[in-house]
Design an enzyme around this catalytic site. Structure first.
Site, PDB file in Angstrom:
ATOM      1  N   GLU A  75       0.804  -1.206   0.000  1.00  0.00           N
ATOM      2  CA  GLU A  75       0.000   0.000   0.000  1.00  0.00           C
ATOM      3  C   GLU A  75       0.850   1.275   0.000  1.00  0.00           C
ATOM      4  OE1 GLU A  75      -2.891   0.222   3.071  1.00  0.00           O
ATOM      5  OE2 GLU A  75      -4.097   1.628   1.925  1.00  0.00           O
ATOM      6  N   ASP A  76       1.932   1.266   0.756  1.00  0.00           N
ATOM      7  CA  ASP A  76       2.667   2.514   0.964  1.00  0.00           C
ATOM      8  C   ASP A  76       3.973   2.652   0.196  1.00  0.00           C
ATOM      9  OD1 ASP A  76       0.688   2.988   2.725  1.00  0.00           O
ATOM     10  OD2 ASP A  76       1.857   2.549   4.537  1.00  0.00           O
TER      11      ASP A  76
END
Ligand code: MN
Length: 634
Positions: A75-76
């Site tokens: 996600e990051d």
């Protein structure tokens, strides 16, 4: 926190863990999170490391630990799922994928917190995803202080609404308690501090009481040679606060409640200990629950009771070691035993539910079956279906597209003609299943059918269909034809004749009851309702016999005409029986007996047909009851 702290923790319970893979996952995450910092200023890697450590405290398996270390990379950071699969295998890719997907469920679209919780469970094909997510949440909550006040409050609120109940649903009470206290502290720091202070001020007193009670029990248990551990039960602040609000008590009335937990070796001893406690002190009525015989949905098992001891109410929880592990850690308790031989067969049985989850994981059952399983075990009688725009609609089990249409909008309900479920056209009778995507087909003009009342499940659909006909009938009733049968408002009619509501009479010859199939015979302008197989119909004009069914009417009043063999107390027995079904009795009359037979007329108000059936079946079981008939209220 250092990697070696984590490794040491894992080694303490699982010497066979894949330390190589865990180390590799740490390095992978560290590389990708390299330049990121948390709000506290620490390197980002501290977060996944701590989440993995929490899971190690639950003694989770290698895969869970590895997935926890990797959980924020996709996600990051530029890391991809393909890369994760290549480096760590398919199983870990799926766990990380599940976690990434969970983060994408945004509570904005779904207003109802319960739906979000269920959606979490339904979209995670592996329950470990939810466990890792809870550990993630727990660490975030522990380190919330560095965020802005507004952010903190929003996160604390969603924790109370979504994550703590989710932990409770999975039986992870220790996580639930900590999440709740952290959120409560964030939302009401003043009350939290006051509670904490008051709580520690009275600690001595409370501990003395616990000690005394403990000594008494320990002595008894020693005499009877029952092995047990007894300890004061940790109470968490938020549960005290909730109790205070719910029971409308002051803090002083709540905080000094003493709670004890007794852990023993087997079920038989649990009940023996209960006996000893009830023998020693006076039990408080209604405070006893047997969750051993009847486990909670999340498989929580324990005996609960409260007694008056040392002039105060004392609560007890009695359970076995295994039950205690499941109670504290819930689903997570299972992974400890993975790969270990379980010798105690009864213990094995108790963990059946948890093993079931593992079986599903191993055999990779299709999602539908997994969802069915979740539905029966975790969701009870509700299903969750989606609109084409992925909005979630909660419906009772057995609901049809008609219920779905009315749930979206009354107008759509009135106009619906069919539905497309998961891309396939289905009839309005089709039973919707968990996870279905439903699109309603509708016509321009509203045209609900009276028949729908027989198949819809939601009260909203029932009341909207009835409302339509009430309004519609007013027009019809205003210009009646003289030969025609007299219409009735649908909400006042016990029967539906030929898809409409007419004035009806119940035939005296065959006494139809709600359990029977019926037909209606037009006698003048009023339909008489007979049992389908009533012999009096044989000689009647067949064209006047119409299909008829019981209308699932709500809150209706009618009279039960009961014929009994005369005996002392028979009227009281019948009234008590009716009262036991929580029915209001409006009027009761017993007529003078003739030839030892008495007629009893009782007017009642029943909630719905099922309720009426229940009342009748209970009366039928009473001694001396010869027959029951239904009549309009008198
Ligand atoms: Mn995270």
């Amino acid at each position: 926190m250092q990697l070696r702290n984590l490794l040491r923790k894992i080694e303490s319970y699982n010497k066979n863990a894949d330390f190589e893979l865990i180390r590799k996952a740490y390095e992978f995450a560290d590389k990708y999170h390299k330049n990121l910092k948390r709000a506290s200023g620490e390197p980002y890697i501290q977060h996944p490391l701590n989440v993995a450590f929490i899971l190690a405290e639950f003694k989770m398996d290698t895969e869970s630990i590895v997935a926890a270390l990797l959980h924020d990379t996709v996600e990051d950071t530029p890391a991809s799922l393909e890369e994760i699969e290549k480096e760590f295998g398919k199983e870990i890719r799926e766990l990380v994928d599940g976690l990434t997907k969970l983060n994408q469920i945004k509570s904005k679209e779904i207003r109802d917190a319960e739906s979000i919780r269920k959606l979490f469970l339904a979209t995670s094909s592996d329950i470990r995803v939810v466990i890792i997510k809870l550990a993630d949440k727990l660490h975030n909550m522990r380190t919330l202080e560095y965020l802005s006040e507004e952010r903190r409050k929003t996160i604390a609120e969603s924790t109370l609404e979504i994550y703590a109940p989710l932990a409770s649903r999975l039986g992870m009470y220790a996580v639930k308690a900590e999440l709740e206290d952290l959120a409560f502290k964030m939302l009401h720091p003043d009350i939290y501090e006051t509670f904490l202070k008051k709580f520690s001020n009275t600690k001595k007193e409370r501990e003395n009481d616990i000690k005394k009670i403990k000594n008494i029990i320990e002595k008894k248990l020693e005499e009877q040679k029952i092995p047990a551990r007894i300890f004061g039960r940790p109470k968490h602040i938020y549960s005290l606060y909730k109790k205070m609000i719910q029971k409308k008590r002051t803090f002083e009335e709540i905080y000094d409640l003493v709670g004890l937990r007794i852990i023993t070796d087997n079920v038989k001893h649990c009940y023996e200990i209960l006996g000893i406690i009830h023998n020693e002190w006076t039990p408080i009525p209604k405070e006893f629950s047997d969750y051993i015989a009847m486990p909670k949905q999340n498989r929580y098992q324990s005996l609960h009771t409260a007694v008056m001891a040392l002039n105060q109410p004392v609560e007890f929880q009695i359970r076995t070691e295994e039950m205690d592990k499941v109670a504290e850690e819930g689903v997570a308790a299972h992974w400890k035993y993975k790969g270990l031989e379980i010798k105690d067969k009864s213990f094995d049985k108790k963990l059946l539910w948890l093993r079931e989850l593992l079986r599903i994981k191993k055999e990779k059952l299709p999602t539908q079956e997994f969802n069915d399983f979740l539905k029966t075990d975790l969701f009870g009688d509700e299903i969750y279906v989606f609109t084409p725009k992925s909005e979630v609609i909660a419906l009772p089990k057995g609901s049809t597209p008609i219920d779905f249409a009315y749930a979206i909008h009354t107008d759509l309900g009135d106009r619906c003609t069919g539905a497309i479920v998961n891309g396939r056209i289905v009839s309005l009778r089709h039973e919707l299943k968990h996870g279905d995507i439903v699109k309603i087909l509708a016509q321009k003009e509203p045209k609900p059918k009276m028949d729908w009342l027989k198949i819809v499940k939601t009260t909203k659909a029932i009341s909207k269909i009835r409302k339509f006909f009430r309004e519609h009938e007013k027009i019809l009733v205003s210009k009646p034809k003289k030969t025609e049968a007299i219409k009735e408002e649908i909400s006042k009619s016990l029967f539906i004749v030929d898809n409409m509501a007419y004035k009806t009479k119940i035939a005296q010859c065959c006494n139809p009851l709600p359990a029977n199939k019926v037909v209606a015979y037009l006698n003048g302008r009023i339909y008489t309702v007979h049992n389908e197989n009533c012999s009096s119909l044989d000689s009647k004009d067949k064209s006047k016999i119409k299909p008829c069914s019981w209308n699932n009417i709500k809150n209706f009043e009618l009279t039960l005409n009961i014929l009994v063999k005369e005996r002392i107390g028979v009227l009281a027995d019948i009234i008590n029986t009716i009262a036991s079904t929580e029915t209001s009795i409006l009027k009761a009359v017993a007529k003078k007996p003739v030839k030892e037979r008495a007629q009893i007329m009782i007017t009642i108000n029943f909630e719905d047909l099922e309720h009426l059936k229940e009342i009748i079946s209970r009366i039928q079981k009473l001694m001396g009851v010869i027959s029951i008939g239904l009549e309009p209220k008198f």
